[in-house]
Design a protein around this motif. Structure first.
Motif, PDB file in Angstrom:
ATOM      1  N   GLY A   1      -0.016  40.326  22.131  1.00 19.16           N
ATOM      2  CA  GLY A   1       0.321  38.892  22.156  1.00 19.16           C
ATOM      3  C   GLY A   1       0.893  38.357  20.852  1.00 19.16           C
TER       4      GLY A   1
ATOM      5  N   ARG B   1       3.170  20.497  18.165  1.00 19.92           N
ATOM      6  CA  ARG B   1       2.500  21.801  18.246  1.00 19.92           C
ATOM      7  C   ARG B   1       2.894  22.536  19.521  1.00 19.92           C
ATOM      8  NH1 ARG B   1       0.004  24.922  20.690  1.00 19.92           N
ATOM      9  NH2 ARG B   1      -0.158  23.387  22.365  1.00 19.92           N
TER      10      ARG B   1
ATOM     11  N   PRO C   1      -1.877  30.356  18.855  1.00 19.39           N
ATOM     12  CA  PRO C   1      -3.180  30.973  19.118  1.00 19.39           C
ATOM     13  C   PRO C   1      -2.955  32.308  19.808  1.00 19.39           C
ATOM     14  CG  PRO C   1      -2.710  29.298  20.780  1.00 19.39           C
ATOM     15  CD  PRO C   1      -1.528  29.326  19.849  1.00 19.39           C
TER      16      PRO C   1
ATOM     17  N   LYS D   1       7.621  20.959  26.879  1.00 16.26           N
ATOM     18  CA  LYS D   1       6.222  21.154  27.278  1.00 16.26           C
ATOM     19  C   LYS D   1       6.031  21.018  28.777  1.00 16.26           C
ATOM     20  CE  LYS D   1       2.947  20.561  23.650  1.00 16.26           C
ATOM     21  NZ  LYS D   1       3.178  21.977  23.397  1.00 16.26           N
TER      22      LYS D   1
ATOM     23  N   GLU E   1      -4.774  35.576  21.947  1.00 18.73           N
ATOM     24  CA  GLU E   1      -5.849  36.318  22.623  1.00 18.73           C
ATOM     25  C   GLU E   1      -5.323  37.636  23.173  1.00 18.73           C
ATOM     26  OE1 GLU E   1      -7.354  33.875  25.823  1.00 18.73           O
ATOM     27  OE2 GLU E   1      -9.198  33.461  24.715  1.00 18.73           O
ATOM     28  N   GLY E   2      -4.036  37.876  22.985  1.00 20.83           N
ATOM     29  CA  GLY E   2      -3.423  39.083  23.539  1.00 20.83           C
ATOM     30  C   GLY E   2      -3.674  40.290  22.659  1.00 20.83           C
TER      31      GLY E   2
ATOM     32  N   ALA F   1       3.119  26.903  21.071  1.00 20.50           N
ATOM     33  CA  ALA F   1       2.778  28.284  20.733  1.00 20.50           C
ATOM     34  C   ALA F   1       4.027  28.948  20.159  1.00 20.50           C
ATOM     35  CB  ALA F   1       2.280  29.014  21.970  1.00 20.50           C
TER      36      ALA F   1
ATOM     37  N   ARG G   1       2.926  20.314  31.395  1.00 16.24           N
ATOM     38  CA  ARG G   1       1.501  19.972  31.520  1.00 16.24           C
ATOM     39  C   ARG G   1       1.281  19.266  32.861  1.00 16.24           C
ATOM     40  NH1 ARG G   1       1.230  22.763  27.581  1.00 16.24           N
ATOM     41  NH2 ARG G   1      -0.060  22.452  25.718  1.00 16.24           N
TER      42      ARG G   1
ATOM     43  N   LYS H   1       6.408  31.485  18.685  1.00 19.96           N
ATOM     44  CA  LYS H   1       6.470  32.953  18.830  1.00 19.96           C
ATOM     45  C   LYS H   1       7.002  33.636  17.586  1.00 19.96           C
ATOM     46  CE  LYS H   1       5.245  32.291  23.103  1.00 19.96           C
ATOM     47  NZ  LYS H   1       3.829  32.230  23.387  1.00 19.96           N
TER      48      LYS H   1
HETATM   49  C1  LIG Z   1      -6.798  30.879  23.726  1.00 22.69           C
HETATM   50  C2  LIG Z   1      -5.324  31.071  23.778  1.00 22.69           C
HETATM   51  C3  LIG Z   1      -4.781  32.330  23.664  1.00 22.69           C
HETATM   52  C4  LIG Z   1      -3.399  32.515  23.644  1.00 22.69           C
HETATM   53  N1  LIG Z   1      -2.896  33.773  23.444  1.00 22.69           N
HETATM   54  C5  LIG Z   1      -1.559  33.898  23.223  1.00 22.69           C
HETATM   55  C6  LIG Z   1      -1.022  35.148  22.813  1.00 22.69           C
HETATM   56  O1  LIG Z   1      -1.706  36.149  22.679  1.00 22.69           O
HETATM   57  N2  LIG Z   1       0.298  35.210  22.549  1.00 22.69           N
HETATM   58  C7  LIG Z   1       1.126  34.117  22.682  1.00 22.69           C
HETATM   59  O2  LIG Z   1       2.312  34.228  22.404  1.00 22.69           O
HETATM   60  N3  LIG Z   1       0.637  32.927  23.103  1.00 22.69           N
HETATM   61  C8  LIG Z   1      -0.682  32.790  23.355  1.00 22.69           C
HETATM   62  N4  LIG Z   1      -1.190  31.571  23.729  1.00 22.69           N
HETATM   63  C9  LIG Z   1      -0.270  30.434  23.882  1.00 22.69           C
HETATM   64  C10 LIG Z   1      -0.215  29.863  25.297  1.00 22.69           C
HETATM   65  O3  LIG Z   1       0.533  30.685  26.119  1.00 22.69           O
HETATM   66  C11 LIG Z   1       0.352  28.442  25.191  1.00 22.69           C
HETATM   67  O4  LIG Z   1      -0.503  27.658  24.401  1.00 22.69           O
HETATM   68  C12 LIG Z   1       0.540  27.782  26.551  1.00 22.69           C
HETATM   69  O5  LIG Z   1       1.464  28.476  27.319  1.00 22.69           O
HETATM   70  C13 LIG Z   1       0.985  26.321  26.409  1.00 22.69           C
HETATM   71  O6  LIG Z   1       2.162  26.219  25.665  1.00 22.69           O
HETATM   72  P1  LIG Z   1       2.240  25.377  24.315  1.00 22.69           P
HETATM   73  O7  LIG Z   1       1.052  25.762  23.468  1.00 22.69           O
HETATM   74  O8  LIG Z   1       3.533  25.811  23.670  1.00 22.69           O
HETATM   75  O9  LIG Z   1       2.220  23.934  24.646  1.00 22.69           O
HETATM   76  C14 LIG Z   1      -2.559  31.390  23.798  1.00 22.69           C
HETATM   77  C15 LIG Z   1      -3.133  30.126  23.940  1.00 22.69           C
HETATM   78  C16 LIG Z   1      -4.471  29.961  23.899  1.00 22.69           C
HETATM   79  C17 LIG Z   1      -5.053  28.577  23.975  1.00 22.69           C
END
Ligand SMILES: Cc1cc2nc3c(=O)[nH]c(=O)nc-3n(C[C@H](O)[C@H](O)[C@H](O)COP(=O)(O)O)c2cc1C
Length: 221
Positions: free
Chosen positions: A70, A14, A166, A208, A168-169, A16, A210, A18
């Motif tokens: 986002g 998992r 996820p 990743k 939030e943007g 984020a 962390r 794009k």
């Molecule tokens: C609550 C929350 C909101 C987030 N909002 C966005 C977003 O709007 N756009 C985006 O591309 N990533 C968003 N992310 C992704 C984070 O940037 C990402 O989870 C973090 O940098 C860690 O990377 P990984 O999830 O790839 O391990 C969000 C993550 C979380 C948990």
């Protein structure tokens, strides 16, 4: 692979995501499975202050793109796009229709239990968390619970090889205005908590980053 390693593998898988492969759609059975893990998620007092809106309409996705910085690539390319709504303060009060319905119809509590759980809940809102009288704090408390469903859905997706992001943007008020205009939010019962896109990746993620376990865990013995 043993079970623990398989689960950790899903957490490593998992990321984020794009941009998703527009040609690959999640099948109905897999997507129902993801939604079911959201539905089964825990919530404070078991009051499930959420609704999951699955946005498959391209015109609506285009509109959302104008106020959701986002998800510029996720909105047009994801197979499934979900907006997690949370109930607003008046609809989370102990005497509200939703809370009363949860206790009587869903949890099937007998009248005396509805009474005692309702008053415990009211005291929790008033004294423990001091949420009563602060509508935004109360809404955010409901939002916090939607994030449990969010996390569960993303992990469940990863366990069956489905990517997610996820989100939030976004401009909360503008997204809510669009959803109200489209008749998806009616009145003031729900506000937007967060969003999540699902689909299949087009490229490999960055490695990743962390903090080490020592930096995030404090043991008290
Ligand atoms: C609550 C929350 C909101 C987030 N909002 C966005 C977003 O709007 N756009 C985006 O591309 N990533 C968003 N992310 C992704 C984070 O940037 C990402 O989870 C973090 O940098 C860690 O990377 P990984 O999830 O790839 O391990 C969000 C993550 C979380 C948990």
């Amino acid at each position: 692979m043993n079970t623990k390693e398989q689960i950790l593998e899903a957490y490593r898988f998992r990321h984020a995501c794009k941009q998703f492969d527009e040609q690959r759609k999640i099948n109905a059975d897999d997507f129902d499975f993801i939604l079911e893990t959201g539905r089964l998620s825990p919530s404070s007092f078991g009051f499930e202050p959420w609704k999951f809106v699955v946005v498959q309409n391209n015109d609506l996705r285009d509109q959302l793109k104008t106020v959701t910085w986002g998800a510029q690539r996720q909105l047009p390319t994801s197979s499934h796009f979900v907006i997690l709504l949370a109930r607003t303060a008046p609809y989370m009060a102990a005497q509200s229709t939703h809370i009363q319905k949860m206790m009587t119809d869903i949890q099937q509590l007998p009248p005396e239990a509805v009474q005692s759980k309702g008053s415990m809940y009211h005291n929790f809102l008033q004294d423990d968390f001091k949420l009563l009288g602060n509508d935004r704090a109360m809404f955010e408390w409901a939002c916090r619970q939607t994030y449990i469903a969010l996390g569960n859905m993303m992990t469940a997706a990863a366990q069956i090889g489905i990517d997610s992001c996820p989100i939030e943007g976004f401009d909360k008020e503008k997204v809510e205005a669009i959803l109200r205009e489209e008749g998806i939010i009616i009145g003031d019962e729900f506000g937007v908590s967060c969003m999540v896109a699902f689909g299949y990746r087009v490229s490999d993620p960055r490695p990743k980053t962390r903090q080490a376990i020592k930096q995030v865990v404090q043991w008290v013995k």
